[in-house]
Enzyme design. Sequence first.
Site, short mmCIF file in Angstrom:
data_model
loop_
_atom_site.label_atom_id
_atom_site.label_comp_id
_atom_site.label_asym_id
_atom_site.label_seq_id
_atom_site.Cartn_x
_atom_site.Cartn_y
_atom_site.Cartn_z
N LYS A 53 0.84 -1.20 0.00
CA LYS A 53 0.00 0.00 0.00
C LYS A 53 0.88 1.25 0.00
O LYS A 53 0.62 2.22 -0.73
CB LYS A 53 -0.93 -0.01 1.22
CG LYS A 53 -2.04 -1.06 1.12
CD LYS A 53 -2.72 -1.33 2.46
CE LYS A 53 -3.71 -2.49 2.36
NZ LYS A 53 -4.30 -2.86 3.65
N GLN A 97 -3.93 -1.66 10.09
CA GLN A 97 -3.92 -2.97 9.44
C GLN A 97 -4.45 -4.06 10.38
O GLN A 97 -3.99 -4.19 11.51
CB GLN A 97 -2.48 -3.31 8.97
CG GLN A 97 -2.38 -4.59 8.18
CD GLN A 97 -3.14 -4.55 6.86
OE1 GLN A 97 -3.07 -3.59 6.11
NE2 GLN A 97 -3.89 -5.61 6.57
N ASP A 120 -10.76 2.96 5.00
CA ASP A 120 -11.12 1.54 4.89
C ASP A 120 -12.64 1.36 4.92
O ASP A 120 -13.15 0.29 4.57
CB ASP A 120 -10.51 0.75 6.06
CG ASP A 120 -9.19 0.09 5.69
OD1 ASP A 120 -8.96 -0.15 4.49
OD2 ASP A 120 -8.40 -0.19 6.61
#
Length: 306
Positions: A53, A97, A120
């Site tokens: 990412k 994460q 997200d």
Amino acid sequence: MVAQILDGALVASKLNTETAARCADLTARGVRPGLAAVLVGDNPASRTYVSSKAKTCTRLGLYSEVVTLPAETTTAELLALVATLNTRTDIHGILVQMPLPAQIDAQVVIRAIDPEKDVDGFHPVNVGRLALRQEGFVPCTPAGVLALLDHYDLPLRGQRAVVLGRSTIVGLPLSLLLLHRDATVTICHSRTTDLAAVARSADILIAAIGRTAFVTETFIRPGAVVIDVGINQVTTQADVQAYFGDDPARLADLEKKGYTLIGDVHPRQAAEVAGYMTPVPGGIGPLTIAMLMRNTVLAAERACRR
Ligand code: NDP
């Protein structure tokens, strides 16, 4: 029938070109979109995802910051970091994460992220906005699936879609997106009875369960669109041969890395029955990252408007 491959990597690259242009435009106006990725502990898969990412951020012109915390980090320590990131004007997107180590309450951490920086799309405010069809952030993997279907002009309205998996990051939000586009949606899970028969009723079948090659030919209606979200590993030569035949690229992959990736769909069997299918890798994975980049630029654009 030999299924047409839906090339996620190609669509992701097209989306990334658009995102890079929007990012350049914002940067020229003095606002460089920034993404902070928080990695707790040393899970190798998480490390790979975060680094990929971060690399994509840099390639597209976004500012990227990776904060790595030790495995024994407490919920309070992580909350303190999130609070700081929430206030920083150079950070428009915050990504924590998952999975987090067991001592950390992931839901509390997600709820602490500013919903306007929740790229997200996991915060309850954004989940609610998605359910109500309001402007917010859509989770990246489901958004990537929709982008792929749209790129190939595959119709959704009136189509029967079956989603295997009901997780809050993939199956559930994807089901909502499909419903909002007027598909008739069935959501399946580990307690669904006669799964193969339900799956076989689908014009569009989406597998997001995390079970190696679980979806075999008996699950697939001839000509159906099959989207494979799953990411699993095959580690033996016998399994590689069972799933991919004598594909030299797969055997070389196994030799080099000790594994090769496979989805939730049996690739050889699906290729013979489906009308369209996504590969693994090179299907939904690159689209997930592309959507994260897009959400971060979107967050920066919205911050400029506020
Ligand atoms: P979860 O483990 O959170 O959810 C799995 C879902 O599948 C659950 O709803 C579960 O049912 C259901 N399920 C599990 N086994 C079966 C079964 N035998 N029959 C029917 N349903 C079953 O996984 P995620 O949603 O996070 O991920 C799913 C897959 O997608 C994984 O392989 C993951 O690695 C991959 N993934 C890929 C991404 C990408 O970028 N391509 C991004 C995110 C995930 P129940 O609710 O009843 O337990």
